[in-house]
Write an enzyme that holds these catalytic residues in place. Sequence first.
Site, PDB file in Angstrom:
ATOM      1  N   ALA A 129       0.800  -1.217   0.000  1.00 52.66           N
ATOM      2  CA  ALA A 129       0.000   0.000   0.000  1.00 52.66           C
ATOM      3  C   ALA A 129       0.840   1.278   0.000  1.00 52.66           C
ATOM      4  CB  ALA A 129      -0.937  -0.009   1.204  1.00 52.66           C
ATOM      5  N   PHE A 157      -2.533   0.728   5.331  1.00 53.81           N
ATOM      6  CA  PHE A 157      -3.284   0.036   6.374  1.00 53.81           C
ATOM      7  C   PHE A 157      -2.760   0.296   7.777  1.00 53.81           C
ATOM      8  CE2 PHE A 157      -3.901  -2.284   2.463  1.00 53.81           C
ATOM      9  CZ  PHE A 157      -5.277  -2.413   2.451  1.00 53.81           C
ATOM     10  N   HIS A 169      -3.941 -10.040  -3.767  1.00 52.38           N
ATOM     11  CA  HIS A 169      -5.124  -9.778  -2.941  1.00 52.38           C
ATOM     12  C   HIS A 169      -6.308  -9.260  -3.745  1.00 52.38           C
ATOM     13  CE1 HIS A 169      -2.297  -9.429   0.822  1.00 52.38           C
ATOM     14  NE2 HIS A 169      -2.507 -10.667   0.460  1.00 52.38           N
TER      15      HIS A 169
HETATM   16  P1  OAD Z   1       0.890  -1.627   5.355  1.00 56.15           P
HETATM   17  O1  OAD Z   1      -0.002  -0.484   5.690  1.00 56.15           O
HETATM   18  O2  OAD Z   1       1.010  -2.728   6.330  1.00 56.15           O
HETATM   19  O3  OAD Z   1       2.363  -1.095   5.079  1.00 56.15           O
HETATM   20  C1  OAD Z   1       2.596  -0.019   4.202  1.00 56.15           C
HETATM   21  C2  OAD Z   1       3.989   0.484   4.449  1.00 56.15           C
HETATM   22  O4  OAD Z   1       4.253   1.511   3.502  1.00 56.15           O
HETATM   23  C3  OAD Z   1       4.177   1.103   5.832  1.00 56.15           C
HETATM   24  O5  OAD Z   1       5.165   0.353   6.528  1.00 56.15           O
HETATM   25  C4  OAD Z   1       4.653   2.544   5.565  1.00 56.15           C
HETATM   26  O6  OAD Z   1       5.786   2.882   6.333  1.00 56.15           O
HETATM   27  C5  OAD Z   1       5.046   2.496   4.106  1.00 56.15           C
HETATM   28  N1  OAD Z   1       4.785   3.759   3.374  1.00 56.15           N
HETATM   29  C6  OAD Z   1       3.612   4.405   3.217  1.00 56.15           C
HETATM   30  N2  OAD Z   1       3.749   5.469   2.410  1.00 56.15           N
HETATM   31  C7  OAD Z   1       5.073   5.513   2.062  1.00 56.15           C
HETATM   32  C8  OAD Z   1       5.867   6.384   1.261  1.00 56.15           C
HETATM   33  N3  OAD Z   1       5.340   7.436   0.610  1.00 56.15           N
HETATM   34  N4  OAD Z   1       7.194   6.122   1.149  1.00 56.15           N
HETATM   35  C9  OAD Z   1       7.752   5.056   1.806  1.00 56.15           C
HETATM   36  N5  OAD Z   1       7.050   4.207   2.558  1.00 56.15           N
HETATM   37  C10 OAD Z   1       5.723   4.422   2.688  1.00 56.15           C
HETATM   38  O7  OAD Z   1       0.420  -2.147   3.901  1.00 56.15           O
HETATM   39  P2  OAD Z   1       0.775  -3.539   3.178  1.00 56.15           P
HETATM   40  O8  OAD Z   1       2.098  -4.041   3.576  1.00 56.15           O
HETATM   41  O9  OAD Z   1       0.471  -3.370   1.745  1.00 56.15           O
HETATM   42  O10 OAD Z   1      -4.367  -7.249   2.784  1.00 56.15           O
HETATM   43  O11 OAD Z   1      -0.323  -4.473   3.822  1.00 56.15           O
HETATM   44  C11 OAD Z   1      -0.383  -5.819   3.441  1.00 56.15           C
HETATM   45  C12 OAD Z   1      -1.801  -6.306   3.439  1.00 56.15           C
HETATM   46  O12 OAD Z   1      -2.444  -6.015   4.688  1.00 56.15           O
HETATM   47  C13 OAD Z   1      -2.696  -5.627   2.438  1.00 56.15           C
HETATM   48  O13 OAD Z   1      -2.569  -6.166   1.143  1.00 56.15           O
HETATM   49  C14 OAD Z   1      -4.063  -5.868   2.981  1.00 56.15           C
HETATM   50  C15 OAD Z   1      -3.793  -5.531   4.425  1.00 56.15           C
HETATM   51  O14 OAD Z   1      -4.640  -6.116   5.346  1.00 56.15           O
HETATM   52  C16 OAD Z   1      -5.595  -7.742   3.046  1.00 56.15           C
HETATM   53  O15 OAD Z   1      -6.500  -7.027   3.440  1.00 56.15           O
HETATM   54  C17 OAD Z   1      -5.738  -9.212   2.826  1.00 56.15           C
END
Ligand code: OAD
Length: 245
Positions: free
Chosen positions: A22, A33, A119
């Site tokens: 994300a 998230f 997903h």
């Molecule tokens: P997370 O919200 O867990 O992690 C997103 C990461 O992106 C965070 O650690 C932030 O530090 C980083 N971040 C955000 N904006 C940024 C930027 N501009 N530059 C650098 N870093 C940035 O999201 P995901 O890892 O995608 O699945 O989450 C995994 C899954 O959990 C998702 O696919 C979803 C969720 O629940 C399901 O719902 C099944």
Amino acid sequence: TAIAVLRDLIEDAERIVPFTGAGISTESGIPDFRSPGGLWTKNRPIPFEDYVASVEARREAWRRRFNIEATFAGARPTRGHLALASLYKMGKAAAVVTQNIDNLHQASGIAAQDVIELHGNTTYAVCLDCARRYELGPIRETFEASEEPPDCDCGGIIKTATVSFGQAMPDQPMRRAQELAAHCDLFLSVGSSLVVWPAAGIPLMAKRNGARLVIINRDPTELDDVADLVVRNDIGDVLAPFIGH
Ligand code: OAD
């Protein structure tokens, strides 16, 4: 610096697998998230078993979905998306593996069959029984008039084409992602906290198969310890130099 090391790794690599979460989309206005303000800091996820069992859970899921519709509909590919699309167009990356559901890799110019969605996708819906595809516009009109969650003509339950917690991962994309991870020389994890399995197993597989593992993420991730390079900066800033090369 880390950026110079990253540039060399990308220059030397022949088979790159970008893997996104994300964080690559936040620059477009879509929240992630788990960061402050992230979706799971405001609302609990609705587990699949609740969605299937309870009309109230479905009502809540559709309410949330349509509340955020303007954000999804207005979102454009970020600098991160454009940089990864450049790696794809120059032939260094055959595909992109993503946990995201926002369709922005496709919008950045990567062919749909080369966007491996672990997903699913939130820009359309499907019947959980017969797999018929539904567009969201008509569902929204009916839902907002009646507050009744939609059902399929076959009697099945309709759901956005996303994977909820407790719902099976799609087979084909998982297999394709594993295959890509097995044959890459550089694996680039971009904008994921790497806490959600089995998706987070994909970078580990790449590493185990001998690829270099690079993690670009503002906050620490679960796999920083095994990475060859961790870049803790803004994704757009880090990847902008790779746009159009
Ligand atoms: P997370 O919200 O867990 O992690 C997103 C990461 O992106 C965070 O650690 C932030 O530090 C980083 N971040 C955000 N904006 C940024 C930027 N501009 N530059 C650098 N870093 C940035 O999201 P995901 O890892 O995608 O699945 O989450 C995994 C899954 O959990 C998702 O696919 C979803 C969720 O629940 C399901 O719902 C099944």
